[in-house]
Design an enzyme around this catalytic site. Structure first.
Site, PDB file in Angstrom:
ATOM      1  N   LEU A   1     -12.626  10.705  24.606  1.00 54.39           N
ATOM      2  CA  LEU A   1     -12.309   9.407  24.907  1.00 54.39           C
ATOM      3  C   LEU A   1     -11.955   9.631  26.282  1.00 54.39           C
ATOM      4  O   LEU A   1     -11.278  10.773  26.687  1.00 54.39           O
ATOM      5  CB  LEU A   1     -10.943   9.016  24.148  1.00 54.39           C
ATOM      6  CG  LEU A   1     -10.878   7.980  22.841  1.00 54.39           C
ATOM      7  CD1 LEU A   1      -9.717   8.284  22.139  1.00 54.39           C
ATOM      8  CD2 LEU A   1     -11.317   6.777  23.042  1.00 54.39           C
ATOM      9  N   ASP A   2     -11.948   8.628  27.116  1.00 53.42           N
ATOM     10  CA  ASP A   2     -11.643   8.630  28.636  1.00 53.42           C
ATOM     11  C   ASP A   2      -9.863   8.778  28.538  1.00 53.42           C
ATOM     12  O   ASP A   2      -9.280   8.555  27.777  1.00 53.42           O
ATOM     13  CB  ASP A   2     -11.560   7.270  29.402  1.00 53.42           C
ATOM     14  CG  ASP A   2     -13.254   7.093  29.476  1.00 53.42           C
ATOM     15  OD1 ASP A   2     -13.762   7.980  29.255  1.00 53.42           O
ATOM     16  OD2 ASP A   2     -13.426   5.835  29.721  1.00 53.42           O
TER      17      ASP A   2
END
Length: 328
Positions: A38-39
């Site tokens: 996930l960013d």
């Protein structure tokens, strides 16, 4: 050693690798793996595999996912989200019906070009590394599938201060001049490998005003949902008070849809060596009708989950798909 999966709620500012590193310290074990990045600015569900559960990482990475995202129409950036540098902007004067039609047109399969700011590799180098060097390279499109998009809210933003005061919107690096803008909150069910910020960008392109993503939360990965996810601080507290095992999902729960078989004394040694099992080695419920290619979760004679097997009608045997021997 803890074996299984824990549903972590990744908070803003952490990378997926940060979560794994911190969990190694909290749980005092090294064998830990996450199930898809996930960013750093994104939040939400990050299933983390522990011990022999790390053999599930590839399976969970392939699982369909659900996201809640905030899309900003009227602006494009180099990162396709509001953490990047502004490339273009314009005022937005669109009816909600036009916006809804454009959003819903992306339901189904479509060819998505991965963003330059991503961890995909071209020529052995990650795309975001090339992007930081000021280079842009050609990327092949990938077929992704959007199973549904629900529009939760459409809001017109008439000034910059209102936009940046919103708590779930990342602040701009530059002061946009052209207003009004429009924000659209969507819930997206999609296949693996889908970039939600690219989806926002593509919707903006279709509307002719440009678009980018201003917030992202992953709310489901397979059976793991945000409501049950635990933050790193909560997990650390559970380790201290001794309740951590109540949050560990056992490995065999991931195969609950498969019929269960247990081996007898004859099959126990074969099972622990990863050998095929004949029909005479297993105890199978009378209600189960054997079929070629059927998958089973297999337990040893002590009732401990050991692996996933598939039945071959031709050989009359159960053959190994994946083993999950307990680790200590």
């Amino acid at each position: 050693m803890i074996n299984g999966i824990i549903n972590v709620y990744k908070e803003q500012g952490f990378t997926s690798h940060d979560v794994v590193a911190k969990l190694r310290g909290i749980l005092h074990q090294k064998k830990i793996g996450h199930t898809g990045t996930l960013d750093p600015e994104a939040t939400g569900v990050l299933p983390v595999c522990l011990g022999n559960g790390t053999r599930l990482c590839d399976m969970l990475t392939d699982t369909d996912k659900v996201y809640r995202a905030r899309m900003l129409l009227g602006m494009t950036t180099d990162t396709q989200d509001t953490s990047g540098s502004i490339l273009s902007e314009c005022p937005v004067d669109l009816s909600s019906d036009v916006v809804k039609a454009a959003v819903h047109s992306f339901i189904g399969a479509y060819d998505q070009v991965p963003p330059m700011y991503s961890a995909l590799k071209v020529g052995g180098k990650k795309l975001y590394e090339l992007a930081r060097e000021g280079r842009e390279v050609e990327r092949k499109s990938r077929r992704v599938n959007i199973s549904y998009i629900n529009i939760e809210e459409i809001e017109i933003i008439r000034d910059f201060e209102t936009l940046t005061d919103a708590p779930d919107v990342i602040r701009f690096k530059e002061h946009p001049a052209d207003f009004p803008k429009m924000t659209v909150t969507i819930t997206v069910g999609c296949s693996k490998g889908t970039y939600i910020r690219t989806l926002c960008h593509d919707i903006g392109q279709k509307l002719g005003v440009g678009g980018c993503m201003s917030a992202l939360e992953r709310i489901r990965v397979g059976i793991f949902e945000a409501e049950q996810a635990k933050t790193l601080d909560q997990i650390a507290g559970a380790v201290e008070d001794g309740s951590i095992m109540s949050w560990i999902v056992p490995v065999d729960a991931m195969f609950a849809h498969m019929p269960r078989i247990t081996v007898n004394d004859q099959g126990d040694r074969l099972l622990h060596n990863g050998n095929p099992l004949s029909r005479s080695c297993v105890i199978l419920a009378d209600s189960v009708q054997l079929g070629d290619g059927m998958h089973f979760r297999v337990y040893d004679k002590a009732g401990i989950f050991t692996g996933v097997y598939v039945y071959s009608r031709k050989s009359g045997q159960f053959k190994v798909v994946k083993m999950f021997l307990q680790e200590r």
